[in-house]
Design an enzyme around this catalytic site. Sequence first.
Site, PDB file in Angstrom:
ATOM      1  N   ASP A 332       0.859  -1.215   0.098  1.00  0.00           N
ATOM      2  CA  ASP A 332      -0.038   0.105   0.053  1.00  0.00           C
ATOM      3  C   ASP A 332       0.943   1.104  -0.011  1.00  0.00           C
ATOM      4  OD1 ASP A 332      -2.131   1.675   0.126  1.00  0.00           O
ATOM      5  OD2 ASP A 332      -2.705   1.123   2.170  1.00  0.00           O
ATOM      6  N   ASP A 593      -0.215  -3.624   6.853  1.00  0.00           N
ATOM      7  CA  ASP A 593      -0.309  -3.466   8.430  1.00  0.00           C
ATOM      8  C   ASP A 593      -1.824  -3.264   8.731  1.00  0.00           C
ATOM      9  OD1 ASP A 593      -1.052  -1.146   7.373  1.00  0.00           O
ATOM     10  OD2 ASP A 593       0.391   0.163   8.654  1.00  0.00           O
ATOM     11  N   ASP A 597      -5.192  -6.694   5.442  1.00  0.00           N
ATOM     12  CA  ASP A 597      -4.222  -7.151   4.727  1.00  0.00           C
ATOM     13  C   ASP A 597      -3.795  -8.684   5.074  1.00  0.00           C
ATOM     14  OD1 ASP A 597      -3.446  -4.611   3.276  1.00  0.00           O
ATOM     15  OD2 ASP A 597      -2.731  -3.743   5.276  1.00  0.00           O
ATOM     16  N   ASN A 686      37.125 -35.231   9.716  1.00  0.00           N
ATOM     17  CA  ASN A 686      35.720 -34.544   9.771  1.00  0.00           C
ATOM     18  C   ASN A 686      35.652 -33.560  10.543  1.00  0.00           C
ATOM     19  OD1 ASN A 686      32.894 -34.752   8.872  1.00  0.00           O
ATOM     20  ND2 ASN A 686      32.410 -35.383  10.849  1.00  0.00           N
ATOM     21  N   ASP A 690      35.331 -29.413   9.618  1.00  0.00           N
ATOM     22  CA  ASP A 690      34.233 -28.650  10.161  1.00  0.00           C
ATOM     23  C   ASP A 690      34.206 -27.295  10.356  1.00  0.00           C
ATOM     24  OD1 ASP A 690      32.243 -30.578   9.554  1.00  0.00           O
ATOM     25  OD2 ASP A 690      32.123 -31.609  11.433  1.00  0.00           O
TER      26      ASP A 690
END
Length: 844
Positions: A332, A593, A597, A686, A690
């Site tokens: 709007d 708002d 709406d 691993n 990481d």
Amino acid sequence: MTTSEGKPDRPFWTLSSDDALNQLGTNRNGLTRDEAQKRLLRFGANLLKPKRKTDTLTLLINQFRSPLVLILIIAAILAFFLGEPVNAGIILIIVVASGLLGFWQERGSTLAVQKLMAIIQLKVSVVREGNPNDIPAEEIVPGDVILLAAGDVVPADCLILESNDLFVDEATLTGETYPAEKLVGLLAVETSISHRTNSLFMGTHVISGSARAVVMNTGPGTEFGKIAEHLRFRPPETEFEHGIKHFGYFLMIVTLVLVMAIFAINVYFKRPLLDSVLFSLALAVGLTPQLLPAIISINLSHGARRMAEQKVIIKRLASIENFGSMNIICSDKTGTLTEGTVQLQSAFNVDAAPSDKVLLNAYLNAFYQTGFTNPIDEAIKGYRKLDLTGYQKLDEIPYDFLRKRLSILVSHDNTNLMVTKGALVNVLAVCTTVETSDGTTADIATVRDIIQKHFEEFSNKGFRTLGVAYKNMGTESRISKDHEAGMTFSGFLVLFDPPKPNIIDTITNLKNLGVSLKVITGDNHLVAANVSQQMGLKNTKILTGPDIVHMSDAALLKSVGSIDVFAEIEPNQKERIIIALKKAGNVVGYMGDGINDASAIHAADVGISVDSAVDVAKDAADIVLLEKDLGVLVQGVREGRATFANTLKYVFMATSANFGNMFSMAGVSLIVPFLPLLPKQILLTNLMTDFPEMTIATDSVDKEMIEYPRRWDIKAIRKFMITFGIVSSVFDYFTFGLLLLVLHATEIQFRTGWFLESVVSASLIVLVIRSRKPSYKSKPGKYLLIATISIVVITLILPYTPLAGIFGFSPLPVPFLLFIGLIILLYIFTAEIVKKIFYKRVKI
């Protein structure tokens, strides 16, 4: 008579107000604070389902819930009792360390999101000890007396104590299209939900009017709660969530198939069974993207924190992806594109001359109305302060979105006068006469053309025009909608709301980000055209609500993309416009708002509201802006795209590395007569790889990644995974050949060499994959760079420390290090070339 729980012993809609209050042990002044606290402990929070526990212990336990991790822990404990306590201990330590790393990151992100959500918590006006207080909706208890007005969400099932022209939208519960009128009264036990006119239900919202009600049921005990319990509903998955989940499943299945094949190969070659089991399990843990959901969650929550700094609060983390993909924003104009401080230009009579009488009528209407606060009434009251001594309000018909009028009944000098103000067309519809400039009345038909001419003149100047009418009600002390007929047209109210000073720059910035602005307004097309020109929108194409009424869905779908401004739009047409834009292949955001709406916000891919919005709009939104300003939205879009870009980086890194390692591990198991890496070495690899990936959320993002909307493309990601996975695997095989055929490495040297190559290359390739540009042209984030360099240094010195023996490594001769360094450099160089070719051929 009450039940043992303190609630009524029969359906509450069959009770009178006084009976309900007595049975609940309360009164019209509400509960005391102490009693409310006791009831909160007894009945629990007013939530459909208990809050997900995010305490420290729960988060920690969640890090070890993966079936693969649990099996590995059990296998390690078994190894401990079978005579391998050192190896078992090392495996357990690494698993715990990896879990603690994830816990530390996730705990920080969880606490941050909780703080952000508290900013936009839904509040309810509750009467406690005779005084109204705004408290969180989840703290409402049976026996509380609440006050409701237009725009409020009903927080629990209630019985009405008092109401004033109360209309409630119950579509979420009953499916009824039109608002239901609510009144005080008694109903039969068998009355269906849709006909319980004396009751209010959780999840519905007030369209117009006001009420005082007593809370009867909360949480799961409400009608909405019973439905939720049966449906076990959750918000629909976004495209991003769906893609991540299914991609994770795909990787897991491929990984498990290969791991089972590797286990079978090891058993076939008569390698130790326990070692083979631990090796396969460690491989499954190392290669399965088990951290994918956690790291994505961490990345999104970090993005939510950054967006909060730009005054954008994310209610649902997964909506960040849609926010970044958004290419159309509908809004709007009032308060978003304009200043939002509506000002009254003047009050005019039917001849367009300033009129004090028209102003007085409008002032009476604005001063005495008790519905929701709105800028138009504030503008009228602020224009000039009038003396209302001798006037007394008798009754009111609140504004609603069907009539588009508001009527007030006042008494003055023994005369009862009804004054109505609203949209010009809707006011004229109830008028049969008009007051002329000399104070006499005439048939309105004689001046309709003049009224229309003045209306168009005002509109062409960008003014919003309302109508004012009145009616002498004699001795009537109450009014209803039926009385809005046979009225006398008094004159015009001319208002203006200038565009924001920076709106042209803001719209340009949105356009540069690939986001088109479409204005959806209830104002007439002449006002909309004038304001759009003031905002710098040239050659504006306008489609009006009446035109849309006569268009089929197919016709609307065909034309909706080319329209810039939708004017004279009814509330129910907003959702239709949003759906048409989505069907046309756009990712659509809607910013609103108001009460009307909510359905459009819900229908949009990205529902956006503002902190000052009515409850129902904020409740429907995915994203809440702390300022009603498109400029804030521009910054939010940038941050959203940066977050999405960093999320994709991790997906690229994790999937391509996993895919390459799968085939490398499967192939080398056939080549060498021993386990290529020990279980503890796989887990250490691993864990170390990481660390850099955990810092992706803080990485810098190239401008090119923010310039236009991007969407989750699973096919492109799969191509990336295969392309870079193959590149990674090829250089792994180069390493195997070099170690076995050229350097004639021993078993321990082979494992050490591959560990070095695997960790260092996986860490450095992050710096290549993170950007489409050549690595030297894109500066990585500080924490990513520090983490990468740290892991590379630790990896290189590990074989020369006392820890080497514990992990099964040994120092390597200089030629080994030189050859491995050369392979890593070639890998990085090749990856850069492949990256350039890949992005030329694949758009993502």
